[in-house]
Write a protein that holds these residues in place. Structure first.
Motif, short mmCIF file in Angstrom:
data_model
loop_
_atom_site.label_atom_id
_atom_site.label_comp_id
_atom_site.label_asym_id
_atom_site.label_seq_id
_atom_site.Cartn_x
_atom_site.Cartn_y
_atom_site.Cartn_z
N LEU A 23 0.88 -1.36 -0.06
CA LEU A 23 0.13 0.02 0.07
C LEU A 23 0.89 1.14 0.05
CD1 LEU A 23 -2.85 -1.21 2.53
CD2 LEU A 23 -2.88 -0.76 0.07
N GLN A 24 1.84 1.34 0.84
CA GLN A 24 2.91 2.34 0.86
C GLN A 24 3.45 2.50 -0.47
OE1 GLN A 24 5.31 1.40 4.23
NE2 GLN A 24 4.64 3.29 5.23
N ARG A 25 3.80 1.52 -1.31
CA ARG A 25 4.33 1.48 -2.53
C ARG A 25 3.74 2.14 -3.44
NH1 ARG A 25 4.39 -0.30 -7.37
NH2 ARG A 25 2.64 -1.69 -6.72
N GLN A 26 2.28 1.83 -3.68
CA GLN A 26 1.43 2.63 -4.39
C GLN A 26 1.02 3.66 -4.22
OE1 GLN A 26 -2.40 0.18 -4.90
NE2 GLN A 26 -1.21 -1.95 -4.77
N GLU A 29 4.02 5.66 -5.63
CA GLU A 29 4.00 5.67 -6.85
C GLU A 29 3.00 6.78 -7.25
OE1 GLU A 29 2.07 2.42 -9.65
OE2 GLU A 29 4.32 1.95 -9.18
N ASN A 30 1.86 7.02 -6.81
CA ASN A 30 0.89 7.85 -7.24
C ASN A 30 0.19 8.82 -6.10
OD1 ASN A 30 -0.71 9.46 -8.83
ND2 ASN A 30 -1.44 7.72 -9.93
N PRO A 31 0.99 9.74 -5.28
CA PRO A 31 0.50 10.08 -4.18
C PRO A 31 -0.94 11.09 -4.27
CG PRO A 31 2.46 11.22 -5.00
CD PRO A 31 2.27 10.11 -5.84
N SER A 32 -1.26 11.51 -5.62
CA SER A 32 -2.45 12.06 -5.84
C SER A 32 -3.73 11.18 -5.62
CB SER A 32 -2.54 12.87 -7.15
OG SER A 32 -2.39 11.83 -8.16
N VAL A 33 -3.39 10.13 -6.08
CA VAL A 33 -4.40 9.02 -6.29
C VAL A 33 -4.78 8.04 -4.88
CG1 VAL A 33 -5.21 7.18 -7.41
CG2 VAL A 33 -4.36 8.98 -8.46
N LEU A 34 -3.63 8.06 -4.00
CA LEU A 34 -3.50 7.17 -2.83
C LEU A 34 -2.85 7.61 -1.91
CD1 LEU A 34 -4.63 4.54 -1.32
CD2 LEU A 34 -2.62 3.48 -2.51
N ASP A 50 -4.73 -0.91 -5.96
CA ASP A 50 -4.59 -1.83 -7.15
C ASP A 50 -4.72 -3.33 -6.46
OD1 ASP A 50 -3.79 -3.95 -8.83
OD2 ASP A 50 -2.24 -2.89 -9.73
N LEU A 51 -5.93 -3.87 -6.37
CA LEU A 51 -6.10 -4.99 -5.46
C LEU A 51 -5.34 -6.16 -6.07
CD1 LEU A 51 -10.07 -4.69 -4.62
CD2 LEU A 51 -7.90 -4.68 -3.03
N ASP A 52 -5.16 -6.24 -7.47
CA ASP A 52 -4.30 -7.43 -8.01
C ASP A 52 -2.98 -7.38 -7.35
OD1 ASP A 52 -6.54 -8.63 -9.58
OD2 ASP A 52 -5.90 -7.40 -11.13
N ALA A 53 -2.44 -6.13 -7.49
CA ALA A 53 -1.07 -6.02 -6.76
C ALA A 53 -0.92 -6.38 -5.43
CB ALA A 53 -0.52 -4.80 -7.27
N LEU A 54 -1.93 -5.91 -4.67
CA LEU A 54 -2.06 -6.15 -3.28
C LEU A 54 -2.14 -7.55 -2.76
CD1 LEU A 54 -2.01 -4.86 -0.34
CD2 LEU A 54 -4.53 -4.61 -0.63
N VAL A 55 -3.16 -8.21 -3.46
CA VAL A 55 -3.34 -9.83 -3.38
C VAL A 55 -1.98 -10.50 -3.62
CG1 VAL A 55 -4.61 -11.60 -4.08
CG2 VAL A 55 -5.62 -9.79 -3.50
N MET A 56 -1.36 -10.09 -4.67
CA MET A 56 -0.06 -10.93 -5.33
C MET A 56 0.97 -10.74 -4.11
SD MET A 56 -0.61 -12.44 -8.05
CE MET A 56 0.81 -12.64 -9.12
#
Length: 66
Positions: A23-26, A29-34, A50-56
């Motif tokens: 979650l921190q990485r995401q 990567e895009n602080p205006s979105v998350l 991005d749930l796919d990336a989180l689940v992986m």
């Protein structure tokens, strides 16, 4: 006899750590979105994940991945 209950704690801790790091990485990567921050033993999440990336990442941590 040990029921194995204590074995789940380290696995759970790994999964939680992996989830928060992803979650921190995401967010980085895009602080205006998350935006993500810790609040005790909880994560406060504001935005799109991005749930796919989180689940992986979580599945990889449980399976012994990096």
């Amino acid at each position: 006899m040990d029921t194995g209950t204590s074995d789940h704690k380290p696995l759970e801790a790994k999964a939680i750590e992996a989830a928060y790091e992803e979650l921190q990485r995401q967010a980085a990567e895009n602080p205006s979105v998350l935006r993500v921050r810790k609040d005790g033993d909880r994560a406060v999440i504001d935005g799109s994940v991005d749930l796919d990336a989180l689940v992986m990442v979580i599945v990889g941590s449980v399976a012994g991945g990096p």
